[in-house]
Write an enzyme that holds these catalytic residues in place. Structure first.
Site, mmCIF file in Angstrom:
data_model
loop_
_atom_site.group_PDB
_atom_site.id
_atom_site.type_symbol
_atom_site.label_atom_id
_atom_site.label_comp_id
_atom_site.label_asym_id
_atom_site.label_seq_id
_atom_site.Cartn_x
_atom_site.Cartn_y
_atom_site.Cartn_z
ATOM 1 C CG ASN A 135 -15.117 18.541 23.842
ATOM 2 O OD1 ASN A 135 -15.686 17.701 24.553
ATOM 3 N ND2 ASN A 135 -15.078 18.450 22.518
ATOM 4 C CD1 TRP A 136 -12.383 18.199 29.863
ATOM 5 C CD2 TRP A 136 -13.318 17.076 31.551
ATOM 6 N NE1 TRP A 136 -12.145 18.911 31.022
ATOM 7 C CE2 TRP A 136 -12.714 18.239 32.073
ATOM 8 C CE3 TRP A 136 -13.985 16.218 32.439
ATOM 9 C CZ2 TRP A 136 -12.736 18.566 33.432
ATOM 10 C CZ3 TRP A 136 -14.019 16.544 33.785
ATOM 11 C CH2 TRP A 136 -13.400 17.697 34.276
ATOM 12 C CE LYS A 137 -11.928 16.368 21.525
ATOM 13 N NZ LYS A 137 -11.461 16.324 20.166
ATOM 14 C CD GLU A 158 -13.955 14.713 18.143
ATOM 15 O OE1 GLU A 158 -14.533 14.560 19.222
ATOM 16 O OE2 GLU A 158 -12.797 15.163 18.039
ATOM 17 C CD GLU A 218 -13.916 22.955 18.144
ATOM 18 O OE1 GLU A 218 -13.176 23.079 19.117
ATOM 19 O OE2 GLU A 218 -14.606 21.953 17.935
HETATM 20 C C1 PEP Z 1 -12.202 19.908 20.389
HETATM 21 O O1 PEP Z 1 -12.446 18.747 20.596
HETATM 22 O O2 PEP Z 1 -13.143 20.716 20.353
HETATM 23 C C2 PEP Z 1 -10.824 20.312 20.178
HETATM 24 C C3 PEP Z 1 -10.603 21.524 19.776
HETATM 25 O O3 PEP Z 1 -9.851 19.374 20.402
HETATM 26 P P1 PEP Z 1 -8.257 19.630 20.477
HETATM 27 O O4 PEP Z 1 -8.039 20.852 21.338
HETATM 28 O O5 PEP Z 1 -7.700 18.391 21.103
HETATM 29 O O6 PEP Z 1 -7.789 19.859 19.086
#
Ligand code: PEP
Length: 259
Positions: free
Chosen positions: A10-12, A100, A172
């Site tokens: 997930n590159w956000k 988010e 998550e």
């Molecule tokens: C995500 O955005 O889904 C995530 C798990 O981020 P990170 O790996 O940076 O905690």
């Protein structure tokens, strides 16, 4: 039940179209045996970079994922993107209900459900994110929160389980996302086992076949231990997916065979 491991980056809101093109090439270079790998791998660039990423993937063994979607197929929704638009761009997976989105953009359980329904109705696959906040964990509400989000997100799937084979659930814990603080393998397994039990109770074998990803500060150093848990079928990876070599190591950790 054998489930194909699945890792999605997930590159956000990182990466212009040119940067996305470059990162896709770096990932494909870092995973030369990906087409023979048992692990399925996807990347979720920002919406504006989907087309560039698709171009760079060409016929390569990387699936394309989107980070969000609007539930309606078209209409007066300025700034939004629909399932048919994503499908036309070659997108296969859509991340829905990321924490988010829930905390910063007001994605309620009902909206998450509508998005999952739209993704499935449009023939794409949904990665439904669920997870508790630190306050909820400390209060002992982890399983209640995750069960509520899971039931709400999948409410539109009937008893027949139609569409369930295109659902992936990503657990998550909010306190682990982007914080560097990872759930222990035991904490992840406890919640994954409960998600698995919920899915099996409602749908039987098709429920047992749903892939469950862990997400929250997955790194090359902790991926193997997390993925070794019996109910962890891969990962949804944020920060570490922006560096091809780290992402490749995480993919390798999910793959018993070559990657
Ligand atoms: C995500 O955005 O889904 C995530 C798990 O981020 P990170 O790996 O940076 O905690």
């Amino acid at each position: 039940m054998a489930r194909r491991p699945f890792v999605c980056g997930n590159w956000k809101m990182h990466g212009t179209p040119s940067e996305a093109r470059k990162l896709v090439r770096q990932i494909l270079d870092a995973l030369p045996n990906l087409s023979e790998s048992t692990t399925e791998v996807a990347v979720a660039p920002a919406a504006c970079a989907l087309d560039a990423a698709r171009e760079a993937i060409a016929d390569g063994p990387l699936a394309l994922a989107a980070q969000n979607v609007h539930p309606d197929p078209s209409g007066a929704f300025t700034g939004e993107i629909s399932v048919p638009m994503l499908a036309d761009l070659g997108v296969r997976y859509v991340i829905v209900g990321h924490s988010e989105r829930r905390s910063l953009f007001g994605d309620s359980d009902a909206l998450v459900r509508a998005k999952v329904d739209a993704v499935l109705a449009g023939g794409l696959s949904a990665i439904l994110c669920v997870g508790e906040s630190l306050r909820e964990r400390d209060g002992g509400f982890t399983l209640n929160v995750v069960r509520r989000q899971l039931a709400a997100g999948l409410e539109g799937i009937g008893r027949s389980g139609a569409g369930l084979d295109r659902v992936v659930v990503a657990y998550e814990p909010v306190w682990a996302i982007g914080t560097g603080r990872t759930a222990t393998p035991e904490q992840a397994q406890e919640v994954h086992a409960d998600i698995r039990a919920q899915l099996a109770e409602r749908w039987g074998d098709p429920g047992l076949a749903v892939r469950l990803q862990y997400g929250g500060s997955v790194k090359p150093s902790n991926a193997a231990d997390l993925f070794a848990q019996p109910d962890v079928d891969g990962g949804l990876v944020g920060g570490a997916s922006l560096k091809a070599s780290d992402f490749a190591q995480i993919v390798a950790a999910a793959s018993p065979g070559p990657a």
